[in-house]
Scaffold this motif. Structure first.
Motif, PDB file in Angstrom:
ATOM      1  N   LEU A 190       0.830  -1.208   0.000  1.00  0.00           N
ATOM      2  CA  LEU A 190       0.000   0.000   0.000  1.00  0.00           C
ATOM      3  C   LEU A 190       0.864   1.257   0.000  1.00  0.00           C
ATOM      4  N   ILE A 191       1.873   1.297   0.859  1.00  0.00           N
ATOM      5  CA  ILE A 191       2.747   2.469   0.932  1.00  0.00           C
ATOM      6  C   ILE A 191       3.493   2.676  -0.383  1.00  0.00           C
ATOM      7  N   SER A 225       4.267   5.584  -5.533  1.00  0.00           N
ATOM      8  CA  SER A 225       4.450   5.509  -6.981  1.00  0.00           C
ATOM      9  C   SER A 225       3.529   6.454  -7.745  1.00  0.00           C
ATOM     10  N   VAL A 226       2.410   6.811  -7.148  1.00  0.00           N
ATOM     11  CA  VAL A 226       1.468   7.710  -7.826  1.00  0.00           C
ATOM     12  C   VAL A 226       2.155   9.018  -8.223  1.00  0.00           C
ATOM     13  N   ASN A 227       2.914   9.592  -7.311  1.00  0.00           N
ATOM     14  CA  ASN A 227       3.627  10.832  -7.607  1.00  0.00           C
ATOM     15  C   ASN A 227       4.964  10.585  -8.286  1.00  0.00           C
ATOM     16  N   ARG A 233       5.023  11.004 -14.619  1.00  0.00           N
ATOM     17  CA  ARG A 233       5.406  11.441 -15.962  1.00  0.00           C
ATOM     18  C   ARG A 233       5.956  10.307 -16.816  1.00  0.00           C
ATOM     19  N   GLU A 234       5.953   9.103 -16.310  1.00  0.00           N
ATOM     20  CA  GLU A 234       6.541   7.979 -17.024  1.00  0.00           C
ATOM     21  C   GLU A 234       5.572   7.399 -18.055  1.00  0.00           C
ATOM     22  N   VAL A 235       6.140   6.926 -19.160  1.00  0.00           N
ATOM     23  CA  VAL A 235       5.358   6.186 -20.146  1.00  0.00           C
ATOM     24  C   VAL A 235       4.990   4.823 -19.541  1.00  0.00           C
ATOM     25  N   GLY A 236       3.775   4.353 -19.786  1.00  0.00           N
ATOM     26  CA  GLY A 236       3.353   3.075 -19.216  1.00  0.00           C
ATOM     27  C   GLY A 236       2.938   3.184 -17.771  1.00  0.00           C
ATOM     28  N   TYR A 237       2.432   4.344 -17.378  1.00  0.00           N
ATOM     29  CA  TYR A 237       2.033   4.606 -15.990  1.00  0.00           C
ATOM     30  C   TYR A 237       1.017   3.569 -15.494  1.00  0.00           C
ATOM     31  N   GLN A 238      -0.035   3.318 -16.293  1.00  0.00           N
ATOM     32  CA  GLN A 238      -1.063   2.357 -15.888  1.00  0.00           C
ATOM     33  C   GLN A 238      -0.508   0.937 -15.837  1.00  0.00           C
ATOM     34  N   PRO A 298      10.383   2.193  -7.130  1.00  0.00           N
ATOM     35  CA  PRO A 298       9.365   1.545  -6.285  1.00  0.00           C
ATOM     36  C   PRO A 298       9.349   0.028  -6.415  1.00  0.00           C
ATOM     37  N   SER A 299       9.586  -0.488  -7.622  1.00  0.00           N
ATOM     38  CA  SER A 299       9.621  -1.948  -7.785  1.00  0.00           C
ATOM     39  C   SER A 299      10.866  -2.519  -7.116  1.00  0.00           C
ATOM     40  N   SER A 300      11.974  -1.786  -7.156  1.00  0.00           N
ATOM     41  CA  SER A 300      13.177  -2.238  -6.449  1.00  0.00           C
ATOM     42  C   SER A 300      12.914  -2.314  -4.952  1.00  0.00           C
TER      43      SER A 300
END
Length: 301
Positions: A46-47, A52-54, A58-63, A196-198
């Motif tokens: 959750l955290i 990651s929302v902010n 601006r990244e491509v592939g946000y969704q 965030p994935s790291s």
């Protein structure tokens, strides 16, 4: 409605696969370890999602990023709450594929796709070990439900060879997933993914999946002195490797990942010495601390 709820702390919903006399149940464990790990996974996920929302707006592939991170969260919850290693294997594979897709998130960069492939292939060794453990347990114990597989009566009936093969197969899966020596090189390559994935994969959650599996297998491992010795040696070697390699890193994320290897290695050492309660507390505290460090790393970079 839950069926066949014959096991303590075990929720059995249905029969998943049946091939007489063998069966795999769609079951979930609700014991102290499972609930602690499930709470940890849900809270850190959750955290990280909120962060990651902010961070990636601006990244491509946000969704696509949020779809993959949600898939990984589901996989980790399945790993820690599965009532048998068969269902755990499904979560194990879901975590692997979401990890691959997030390492290769920026697929236009050749290093990202190469490192993602390296990590995927390396983890196939651990998957083979997990499948072998499931096969051996089904063949010699007759059931892979955690309460059946880990009960003292069933373990005492196994010969030393059978016990060692089952334990070694599961330990191979744990060593690869937690990037222990000699399988450590894949984890540093996995840092190609977004921060965030790291944080959630290699800093706090997936890297601890192997430790969780070892703690879950405590009754089995305690029946075999060679397995405990193997845990101690591999964990100690990895801790030393992570410490020495971390001394020469020049960026914060690489330094953190090798520090993580050191700490996870020490968790395996604790399990090898029979200190499973200490390893559990160590896992929970380290996961929280390391996720915070990875999420704050961009401010230093």
């Amino acid at each position: 409605r839950a069926l066949l709820t014959a096991f303590e702390s075990q929720i059995v919903d249905a029969q998943w696969l049946v091939s007489s006399p063998y069966r795999i149940l769609l079951s979930f464990t609700a014991d102290t370890l499972g609930l602690l790990m499930g709470t940890l996974v849900a809270t850190i996920s959750l955290i990280t999602l909120r962060f990651s929302v902010n961070y990636l707006h601006r990244e491509v592939g946000y969704q696509r990023f949020f779809m993959l991170l949600s898939l990984f969260t589901s996989a980790m919850l399945l790993i820690v709450l599965a009532g048998n290693p068969g269902l755990l294997f499904v979560g194990w594979e879901m975590a692997g594929i979401s990890s691959y897709l997030l390492i290769a998130y920026n697929s236009s960069r050749e290093p990202a796709t190469k490192n993602a492939t390296y990590a995927l292939v390396a983890n196939r060794l651990g998957d083979a070990g997990l499948l072998a453990g499931i096969f051996f347990a089904t063949l010699w114990v007759g059931s892979i439900e955690w309460p059946d597989l880990l009960q003292s009566e069933a373990l005492e009936q196994l010969s030393g060879l059978h016990l060692g093969l089952i334990g070694a197969a599961f330990l191979l899966a744990a060593f690869v997933k937690s990037a222990q020596v000699p399988f450590s090189p894949w984890i540093s390559r996995a840092l190609e993914g977004p921060t965030p994935s790291s944080a959630i994969f290699y800093g706090s959650l997936m890297v601890h999946a192997g430790v969780y599996l070892v703690i879950r297998l405590q009754p089995l491992i305690e029946q075999s002195q060679p397995l405990s010795l193997l845990l101690f040696l591999v964990g100690g070697t990895t801790a030393l490797y992570g410490y020495l390699t971390g001394l020469v890193q020049t960026d914060v994320k690489s330094a953190l990942i090798f520090s993580t290897l050191t700490q996870v290695g020490l968790m395996f050492v604790s399990c090898g010495l029979g200190w499973y309660d200490l390893a559990t507390a160590y896992l929970l505290l380290h996961a929280i601390w390391r996720s915070w460090q990875f999420l704050t790393a961009p401010s230093f970079m």
